[in-house]
Scaffold this active site. Sequence first.
Site, PDB file in Angstrom:
ATOM      1  N   CYS A   1       6.876  -6.086  15.284  1.00 26.46           N
ATOM      2  CA  CYS A   1       6.541  -5.443  16.457  1.00 26.46           C
ATOM      3  C   CYS A   1       5.069  -5.727  16.625  1.00 26.46           C
ATOM      4  O   CYS A   1       4.057  -5.720  16.057  1.00 26.46           O
ATOM      5  CB  CYS A   1       6.728  -3.804  15.879  1.00 26.46           C
ATOM      6  SG  CYS A   1       8.305  -3.388  15.293  1.00 26.46           S
TER       7      CYS A   1
ATOM      8  N   CYS B   1       3.300   8.427   1.548  1.00 29.21           N
ATOM      9  CA  CYS B   1       3.885   7.323   2.623  1.00 29.21           C
ATOM     10  C   CYS B   1       4.196   5.997   1.554  1.00 29.21           C
ATOM     11  O   CYS B   1       3.246   5.577   1.141  1.00 29.21           O
ATOM     12  CB  CYS B   1       2.953   7.208   3.641  1.00 29.21           C
ATOM     13  SG  CYS B   1       3.423   5.762   4.837  1.00 29.21           S
TER      14      CYS B   1
ATOM     15  N   CYS C   1      -1.406   5.079  10.421  1.00 25.32           N
ATOM     16  CA  CYS C   1      -0.041   4.375  10.439  1.00 25.32           C
ATOM     17  C   CYS C   1      -0.552   3.011  11.241  1.00 25.32           C
ATOM     18  O   CYS C   1      -1.096   2.830  12.193  1.00 25.32           O
ATOM     19  CB  CYS C   1       0.736   5.282  11.626  1.00 25.32           C
ATOM     20  SG  CYS C   1       1.125   6.879  11.200  1.00 25.32           S
TER      21      CYS C   1
ATOM     22  N   CYS D   1       1.894  -3.607  15.324  1.00 26.28           N
ATOM     23  CA  CYS D   1       1.739  -3.214  14.043  1.00 26.28           C
ATOM     24  C   CYS D   1       1.279  -4.472  13.127  1.00 26.28           C
ATOM     25  O   CYS D   1       1.597  -5.310  13.108  1.00 26.28           O
ATOM     26  CB  CYS D   1       3.138  -3.119  13.581  1.00 26.28           C
ATOM     27  SG  CYS D   1       3.300  -2.704  11.718  1.00 26.28           S
TER      28      CYS D   1
ATOM     29  N   CYS E   1       6.561  -7.572   6.773  1.00 27.04           N
ATOM     30  CA  CYS E   1       7.760  -7.082   7.441  1.00 27.04           C
ATOM     31  C   CYS E   1       8.225  -8.205   8.583  1.00 27.04           C
ATOM     32  O   CYS E   1       7.245  -8.605   9.053  1.00 27.04           O
ATOM     33  CB  CYS E   1       7.411  -5.751   8.257  1.00 27.04           C
ATOM     34  SG  CYS E   1       9.039  -5.411   9.418  1.00 27.04           S
TER      35      CYS E   1
ATOM     36  N   GLU F   1       0.841  -1.174  -0.004  1.00 25.69           N
ATOM     37  CA  GLU F   1       0.043   0.004   0.069  1.00 25.69           C
ATOM     38  C   GLU F   1       0.693   1.377  -0.030  1.00 25.69           C
ATOM     39  O   GLU F   1       1.752   1.397   0.578  1.00 25.69           O
ATOM     40  CB  GLU F   1      -1.026  -0.089   1.060  1.00 25.69           C
ATOM     41  CG  GLU F   1      -1.870  -1.261   1.027  1.00 25.69           C
ATOM     42  CD  GLU F   1      -2.959  -1.155   2.212  1.00 25.69           C
ATOM     43  OE1 GLU F   1      -4.101  -1.699   1.812  1.00 25.69           O
ATOM     44  OE2 GLU F   1      -2.412  -1.102   3.376  1.00 25.69           O
TER      45      GLU F   1
HETATM   46  N1  SAH Z   1       9.288  -0.162   9.641  1.00 26.34           N
HETATM   47  C1  SAH Z   1       9.372   1.323   9.812  1.00 26.34           C
HETATM   48  C2  SAH Z   1       8.683   2.140   9.083  1.00 26.34           C
HETATM   49  C3  SAH Z   1       6.997   1.716   9.029  1.00 26.34           C
HETATM   50  S1  SAH Z   1       6.085   1.845  10.285  1.00 26.34           S
HETATM   51  C4  SAH Z   1       9.504   1.361  11.359  1.00 26.34           C
HETATM   52  O1  SAH Z   1       9.019   0.747  12.036  1.00 26.34           O
HETATM   53  O2  SAH Z   1       9.809   2.677  11.645  1.00 26.34           O
HETATM   54  C5  SAH Z   1       5.626   3.488  10.357  1.00 26.34           C
HETATM   55  C6  SAH Z   1       5.392   4.019  11.770  1.00 26.34           C
HETATM   56  O3  SAH Z   1       4.156   3.618  12.177  1.00 26.34           O
HETATM   57  C7  SAH Z   1       6.444   3.496  12.585  1.00 26.34           C
HETATM   58  O4  SAH Z   1       6.731   4.450  13.653  1.00 26.34           O
HETATM   59  C8  SAH Z   1       5.407   2.459  13.533  1.00 26.34           C
HETATM   60  O5  SAH Z   1       5.765   1.821  14.518  1.00 26.34           O
HETATM   61  C9  SAH Z   1       4.140   3.108  13.539  1.00 26.34           C
HETATM   62  N2  SAH Z   1       3.131   2.101  13.745  1.00 26.34           N
HETATM   63  C10 SAH Z   1       2.985   0.628  13.408  1.00 26.34           C
HETATM   64  N3  SAH Z   1       1.642   0.256  13.890  1.00 26.34           N
HETATM   65  C11 SAH Z   1       1.343   1.199  14.259  1.00 26.34           C
HETATM   66  C12 SAH Z   1      -0.230   1.231  14.820  1.00 26.34           C
HETATM   67  N4  SAH Z   1      -1.182   0.119  14.990  1.00 26.34           N
HETATM   68  N5  SAH Z   1      -0.749   2.457  15.391  1.00 26.34           N
HETATM   69  C13 SAH Z   1      -0.013   3.612  15.019  1.00 26.34           C
HETATM   70  N6  SAH Z   1       1.296   3.519  14.813  1.00 26.34           N
HETATM   71  C14 SAH Z   1       1.846   2.328  14.174  1.00 26.34           C
HETATM   72 FE1  SF4 Z   2       7.953  -3.746  10.627  1.00 29.35          FE
HETATM   73 FE2  SF4 Z   2       5.768  -2.671  11.635  1.00 29.35          FE
HETATM   74 FE3  SF4 Z   2       7.892  -2.984  13.181  1.00 29.35          FE
HETATM   75 FE4  SF4 Z   2       7.856  -1.007  11.355  1.00 29.35          FE
HETATM   76  S1  SF4 Z   2       6.540  -1.129  12.952  1.00 29.35           S
HETATM   77  S2  SF4 Z   2       9.480  -2.557  11.761  1.00 29.35           S
HETATM   78  S3  SF4 Z   2       6.711  -2.069   9.667  1.00 29.35           S
HETATM   79  S4  SF4 Z   2       6.568  -4.569  12.335  1.00 29.35           S
END
Ligand code: SAH
Ligand code: SF4
Length: 365
Positions: free
Chosen positions: A117, A106, A340, A120, A113, A93
Amino acid sequence: MTKQVNLLDFDVDGLVDWFAEQGEKPFRARQVLRWLHRFGVSDFEQMTDVAKSLRARLGEVACVRTPEVARDSVSADGTRKWLLDVGQGNAVETVFIPETNRGTLCVSSQAGCALDCAFCSTGKQGFNRNLSAAEIIGQLWLANRLLGATADGERVISNVVMMGMGEPLANLDNVLVALRLMLDDHAYGLSRRRVTVSTSGIVPAMDRLRDACPVALAVSLHAPNDALRDQLVPINQKYPLKELLAACNRYLVAAPRDFVTFEYVMLDGVNDLDTHAHELVAIAREVPCKYNLIPFNPFPNSPFRRSPSERIRRFAGILQDAGIVATTRKTRGDDVDAACGQLAGQVKDKTRRTQTLHFTGTPRS
Ligand code: SAH
Ligand code: SF4
């Protein structure tokens, strides 16, 4: 299968080298680069200042191929999300976020990934593969074409953030090609400050990015100490906070901004207590930074809840009272799951990840 070379896979040096292999001069490569990226032209026949014979040859051996748009959704707030088919059952996306004085794209860097995390949605989908350079820059190429220009002929996209699906620093070689094109005056001509890479903290790759193409850096911090960060952002077990903060300071030596943006997702009862804010104040004494608080965006089966707005305000207040810049990200596009952490695309998971949620703490009830 076509054996044509996709010219979107090359930055300027790559294109010059490929043209040299075809017996063509470097200036020809720059001409074609401008047509491709500055003017968004994909048909070689329209590249009118390129010799006819070369145009014909390019038509045989080369192509300009972006992912296909599988779905185009527009949110009530104007945020636009494209689902892009990258083949073999995978889709990623790309999100465009219009604001009064800028337009931010974005961009995704991987199908899924691997870093998993806890909060996420992309991470929970598992991982299939890195996107190619063409698939990464192709998102900007396509979005520019689909959004058109403003009334003054300006491009609508003024900023790019590598904050879509995937961990950009786990696909650095291809991301670097795309970043160089974003900055190249013959291509997109964006300044380094207007291009941001967000990472969960892959320390050696942060050093490589600094040396190769220092753009603005955002770091997904999300927890102020190792005990909590180990659970929320598992890569912390490999590169703990002390090493991450040292890498941030090394990055700043070359960075286009004199601070790092720390992203901090606000999870109710998990990382949003006053004590956490005080720990963040201590971190800000070690690394020049701004905090960007992100209200958690929920997705199916997640064990977390968004911190109440009053809590977020109080948390931001503690940071601000200590003289630290702390902003709260506005949630955009959540009605089309474009906010996000909600980007999920479609990922044929190769990691055999079960849907186990790695967070073992208990959110406040
Ligand atoms: N992988 C990279 C970039 C993609 S995520 C990273 O982790 O930085 C972009 C941002 O959205 C990151 O700060 C991530 O931690 C945040 N994010 C992920 N899941 C989220 C959620 N459910 N609600 C709000 N922010 C989230
Ligand atoms: Fe991967 Fe989501 Fe963690 Fe970013 S926040 S490193 S996209 S698992």
